[in-house]
Scaffold this motif. Structure first.
Motif, mmCIF file in Angstrom:
data_model
loop_
_atom_site.group_PDB
_atom_site.id
_atom_site.type_symbol
_atom_site.label_atom_id
_atom_site.label_comp_id
_atom_site.label_asym_id
_atom_site.label_seq_id
_atom_site.Cartn_x
_atom_site.Cartn_y
_atom_site.Cartn_z
ATOM 1 N N GLU A 122 47.464 56.257 53.377
ATOM 2 C CA GLU A 122 48.769 55.756 53.796
ATOM 3 C C GLU A 122 49.707 55.561 52.604
ATOM 4 N N THR A 123 49.176 55.047 51.489
ATOM 5 C CA THR A 123 50.021 54.712 50.346
ATOM 6 C C THR A 123 50.178 55.844 49.344
ATOM 7 N N HIS A 124 49.194 56.748 49.272
ATOM 8 C CA HIS A 124 49.194 57.787 48.243
ATOM 9 C C HIS A 124 48.837 59.160 48.813
ATOM 10 N N GLY A 125 49.249 59.408 50.035
ATOM 11 C CA GLY A 125 48.875 60.660 50.688
ATOM 12 C C GLY A 125 49.350 61.901 49.968
ATOM 13 N N HIS A 126 50.423 61.799 49.196
ATOM 14 C CA HIS A 126 50.938 62.971 48.478
ATOM 15 C C HIS A 126 49.976 63.446 47.392
ATOM 16 N N LEU A 127 49.002 62.624 47.060
ATOM 17 C CA LEU A 127 48.020 62.994 46.037
ATOM 18 C C LEU A 127 46.661 63.355 46.632
ATOM 19 N N ILE A 128 46.577 63.435 47.955
ATOM 20 C CA ILE A 128 45.288 63.646 48.622
ATOM 21 C C ILE A 128 45.305 64.958 49.385
ATOM 22 N N GLU A 129 44.378 65.838 49.030
ATOM 23 C CA GLU A 129 44.282 67.156 49.648
ATOM 24 C C GLU A 129 43.400 67.141 50.892
ATOM 25 N N ALA A 130 42.389 66.296 50.894
ATOM 26 C CA ALA A 130 41.478 66.213 52.038
ATOM 27 C C ALA A 130 40.787 64.858 51.993
ATOM 28 N N LEU A 131 40.275 64.447 53.158
ATOM 29 C CA LEU A 131 39.645 63.142 53.320
ATOM 30 C C LEU A 131 38.257 63.331 53.913
ATOM 31 N N VAL A 132 37.266 62.666 53.318
ATOM 32 C CA VAL A 132 35.908 62.661 53.858
ATOM 33 C C VAL A 132 35.497 61.206 54.038
ATOM 34 N N ALA A 133 35.087 60.844 55.246
ATOM 35 C CA ALA A 133 34.677 59.472 55.558
ATOM 36 C C ALA A 133 33.229 59.502 56.025
#
Length: 310
Positions: A122-133
């Motif tokens: 939410e706060t730094h999405g511009h720096l995140i290419e993909a998410l693994v949970a």
């Protein structure tokens, strides 16, 4: 294999220690930032209790560089006063780490770290290419407030899926034997190296009371995600074992559906659906940990093949 290993510190908004591992890859893949869960440190990604290389090594074998932090107030990160320590502060420090790296990353969070990485998107999405949970805690706006079954001036007991837990209101929670065996390893899990339980237990950290109470969303205190903007089109993977006490197909399926509802390009892998059974909460320690890491790396190669950003 690692070709370089460095350490660093974020100093503001809270002290955060991290390790950075460079690999022999060709540099065309995002860095994977591995965020640990509660009672753990980043060391959980470096090796297993029975001596096998950890997920950091496994992902390095697939050509990824790695960054492995410790939460503020945990492990080798500097201490934080209890009255100022919160999940929101942890998330802000993780965001500062991404800013320091200054390049697109894959953000992987386990357990409590799952709720934290959702907030960082939410706060730094511009720096995140993909998410693994990996067996992620749900954010406070999705997770219901727990039923309080007992309370004293110093402790509180809450109802959790399949059991109930008693936590201190101040200080830190030290994992009980029941918590280690039932919650962390999994009372019905068969993949954890049981001969190394003592080694696993020896590496556990006290979990500051404010963080554990937030984890169970006591009085609605859990870390929240309110804006969906940075989730739109974000490749996201949720991975859950079949013998995880507090992460049933339905529990983590609801988290996966929530992510999809925010617009993420979501895939939910409940391992039993692929015939992989017996995994508990500590997927990075189980006897098939390398295969699970390989499966995640395969998904990343398809969904986030380069560091070019979304």
């Amino acid at each position: 294999m690692f070709t370089d290993h460095r350490i660093g510190y974020v100093t503001s908004p809270a002290p955060l220690y991290y390790e950075q591992f460079t690999t022999a890859g060709d540099g065309d893949r995002p860095v994977i930032v591995l965020v640990h869960g509660g009672l753990l440190t980043g060391a959980c990604y470096l090796g297993t209790p029975d001596g096998r290389p950890g997920w950091a090594h496994d992902f390095a074998d697939h050509g990824y560089e790695l960054v492995v932090p410790d939460w503020p107030g945990i492990g080798r990160s500097g201490s934080v006063a209890e009255h100022t320590l919160s999940g929101e502060l942890v998330c802000a420090a993780l965001g500062a780490l991404l800013e320091r790296l200054g390049r697109p990353v894959v953000l992987l969070g386990h357990s409590m770290g799952g709720a934290y990485v959702f907030r960082v998107v939410e706060t730094h999405g511009h720096l995140i290419e993909a998410l693994v949970a990996v067996a992620p805690a749900a954010p406070g706006n999705l997770q219901p407030q727990p039923t309080v079954t007992a309370e004293t001036d110093t402790e509180i007991e809450v109802l959790a899926p399949g059991t109930r837990w008693r936590f201190p209101k101040t200080g830190a929670f030290v994992a009980t034997e029941e918590f280690v065996l039932d919650k962390l390893i999994g009372r019905d899990a068969t993949r954890f190296p049981r001969h190394a339980v003592d080694v696993f237990r020896a590496g556990l950290q006290p979990l500051p009371a404010p963080l554990v109470l937030e984890r169970y969303n006591l009085k609605g205190s859990g870390v929240r995600v309110e804006r969906p903007d940075n989730f739109a089109g974000l490749p996201a993977l949720v991975v859950t074992g079949s013998a995880d006490l507090e992460h049933s197909r339905e529990e983590d399926g609801a988290t996966a559906a929530w992510l999809a509802g925010l617009g993420a390009d979501l895939e939910y892998r409940f391992l039993a659906d692929a015939g992989i059974t017996g995994n508990g909460h500590m997927l990075m320690f189980d006897d098939n940990s390398r295969e699970i890491a390989g499966s995640i790396a395969g998904w990343l190669a398809d969904k986030a093949p380069s560091a070019g950003g979304r």
